[in-house]
Write an enzyme that holds these catalytic residues in place. Structure first.
Site, PDB file in Angstrom:
ATOM      1  N   LYS A   1       0.863  -1.180   0.000  1.00 24.51           N
ATOM      2  CA  LYS A   1       0.000   0.000   0.000  1.00 24.51           C
ATOM      3  C   LYS A   1       0.899   1.230   0.000  1.00 24.51           C
ATOM      4  O   LYS A   1       1.690   1.429   0.914  1.00 24.51           O
ATOM      5  CB  LYS A   1      -0.899  -0.012   1.226  1.00 24.51           C
ATOM      6  CG  LYS A   1      -1.750   1.241   1.338  1.00 24.51           C
ATOM      7  CD  LYS A   1      -2.751   1.128   2.453  1.00 24.51           C
ATOM      8  CE  LYS A   1      -3.523   2.431   2.594  1.00 24.51           C
ATOM      9  NZ  LYS A   1      -4.522   2.350   3.657  1.00 24.51           N
TER      10      LYS A   1
ATOM     11  N   LYS B   1      -2.278  -1.590  -3.875  1.00 24.86           N
ATOM     12  CA  LYS B   1      -3.064  -0.361  -3.829  1.00 24.86           C
ATOM     13  C   LYS B   1      -2.165   0.865  -3.906  1.00 24.86           C
ATOM     14  O   LYS B   1      -1.188   0.919  -3.160  1.00 24.86           O
ATOM     15  CB  LYS B   1      -3.817  -0.366  -2.501  1.00 24.86           C
ATOM     16  CG  LYS B   1      -4.670   0.818  -2.249  1.00 24.86           C
ATOM     17  CD  LYS B   1      -5.290   0.675  -0.906  1.00 24.86           C
ATOM     18  CE  LYS B   1      -5.938   1.997  -0.578  1.00 24.86           C
ATOM     19  NZ  LYS B   1      -6.251   2.118   0.811  1.00 24.86           N
TER      20      LYS B   1
HETATM   21  C1  PBG Z   1      -7.473   3.240   5.537  1.00 19.38           C
HETATM   22  C2  PBG Z   1      -7.715   3.196   4.081  1.00 19.38           C
HETATM   23  C3  PBG Z   1      -7.533   4.203   3.125  1.00 19.38           C
HETATM   24  C4  PBG Z   1      -7.997   3.685   1.914  1.00 19.38           C
HETATM   25  C5  PBG Z   1      -8.404   2.388   2.161  1.00 19.38           C
HETATM   26  N1  PBG Z   1      -8.206   2.083   3.499  1.00 19.38           N
HETATM   27  C6  PBG Z   1      -7.076   5.595   3.277  1.00 19.38           C
HETATM   28  C7  PBG Z   1      -5.689   5.902   3.548  1.00 19.38           C
HETATM   29  O1  PBG Z   1      -4.813   5.056   3.686  1.00 19.38           O
HETATM   30  O2  PBG Z   1      -5.451   7.100   3.674  1.00 19.38           O
HETATM   31  C8  PBG Z   1      -8.051   4.420   0.614  1.00 19.38           C
HETATM   32  C9  PBG Z   1      -9.068   3.927  -0.364  1.00 19.38           C
HETATM   33  C10 PBG Z   1      -9.367   4.854  -1.485  1.00 19.38           C
HETATM   34  O3  PBG Z   1      -8.717   5.899  -1.685  1.00 19.38           O
HETATM   35  O4  PBG Z   1     -10.305   4.541  -2.232  1.00 19.38           O
HETATM   36  N2  PBG Z   1      -6.166   3.277   5.938  1.00 19.38           N
END
Ligand code: PBG
Length: 330
Positions: free
Chosen positions: A196, A249
């Site tokens: 991520k 992601k």
């Molecule tokens: C929580 C989380 C996030 C997203 C998914 N889980 C936000 C982040 O990390 O700031 C982002 C999903 C999206 O942008 O569609 N940590």
């Protein structure tokens, strides 16, 4: 290989039936996971301005939307909770009757065949908006692990099929696996947000979830978008700790990572087409600059071509509707 004029690639591009016959990649409705934002209350359906077609929903409205999605053949949903109260530790994240826990119970009761995945992270529940507890202004990795385990357990108790930790703390997959097993939840799967990245494309999500960090950013725990080798290390660690499925992601900016992880592991690879990637296409569509349906379909097809087995997309149900439900199309 024969050359022109013996070989003419255009021969097989002449008509749609010919193109369909030789098409290599087809996005299926069965590949798609629909995310939802859940709030407390009843009859609540609040649109998220930066994400056209996306809403914050109370549990009753969620069940109604999820039922339509399931009827169209969408196999799974991913839940994010927006609590009424936030505190330093994100303690509303593991309430027995928290928003997500109630949503899971309702969905499993009303639509038992729909796979329910829950996002496990503190950022929606902490007053400071970070994904873990703070110690001297920095996120304390090890102190956060125990809280994530509590949250994952509360989701499993409510009936979640899969828990998906998105916090990017080191060691969380192993911690969650041990906690779930110790409580008898051997069959609750872990979809790990293994790679991520600290991405600019999460902006609209943070509006939807009210989870923008009050100070600083997430670069101290999410990955540097410049790194590919590190993604493979993260993925290996999570698999060794017990992850059942791997998430990459964002998706559109990580097609190379999706490809490499699929080739290297053979594990189910799930790609998250995130809020900003969706919003960019929808906004250009609203301006009349691109055809959003075609742009989204092309993007999802590219993500699948890169090797993704499942795609999390805010457009999942709409894709299914436009493509006649279960049949799918490309
Ligand atoms: C929580 C989380 C996030 C997203 C998914 N889980 C936000 C982040 O990390 O700031 C982002 C999903 C999206 O942008 O569609 N940590």
């Amino acid at each position: 290989m024969p050359h022109f004029p013996q070989y003419r690639p255009r021969r097989l591009r002449r008509t749609e039936p010919l193109r369909r016959l030789v098409r290599e990649t087809t996005v299926q409705v069965e590949d798609l996971i629909q995310p939802y934002f859940v709030v407390s209350g009843e009859g609540v359906r609040r649109s998220v301005e930066s994400m056209p077609g996306v809403f914050q929903l109370s549990v009753d409205e969620l069940v109604s939307d999820a039922r339509s999605a399931a009827r169209l053949g969408i196999p799974a949903v991913l839940l994010f909770g927006i609590p009424d109260e936030k505190d330093e530790r994100g303690s509303s994240g593991w309430l027995e009757h928290g928003v997500v826990q109630e949503a899971v119970r309702a969905l499993k009761h009303e639509i038992p065949d729909l796979v329910v995945i829950t996002d496990v992270c503190l950022c929606e529940y902490t007053s400071h908006g970070h994904c873990g507890v703070l110690h001297n202004g920095a996120v304390d990795n090890d102190a956060t692990l125990e809280l994530l385990a509590r949250q994952a357990l509360s989701h499993a108790r409510a009936g979640a099929d899969i828990v998906a930790p998105s916090d990017m703390m080191d060691g969380r997959v192993g911690t969650l696996r041990r906690a779930l097993d110790a409580d008898g939840f051997h069959d609750t799967a872990i979809l790990s947000y293994a790679a991520k990245y600290a991405s600019a494309f999460y902006g609209p999500f943070r509006d939807a979830a009210g989870s923008t960090p009050q100070s600083g950013d997430r670069r101290g725990y999410q990955m540097d978008p410049a790194n590919g080798e590190e993604a493979l290390r993260e993925v290996r660690l999570d698999i060794e700790e017990g992850a059942d499925m791997i998430m990459i992601k964002p998706a559109h900016t990580c097609l190379d990572i999706i490809w490499r992880v699929k080739q290297a592991t053979g594990y189910p690879v799930c790609a998250y087409h995130v809020s900003g990637e969706y919003a960019a296409i929808m906004a250009a569509g609203q301006m009349g600059w691109i055809d959003p349906d075609r742009a989204l379909t092309e993007t999802l097809t590219a993500i699948k071509r890169a090797g993704a087995d499942q795609i999390i997309t805010y457009w999942a149900t709409e894709f299914a509707r436009r493509n006649g439900g279960r049949e799918g199309a490309s």
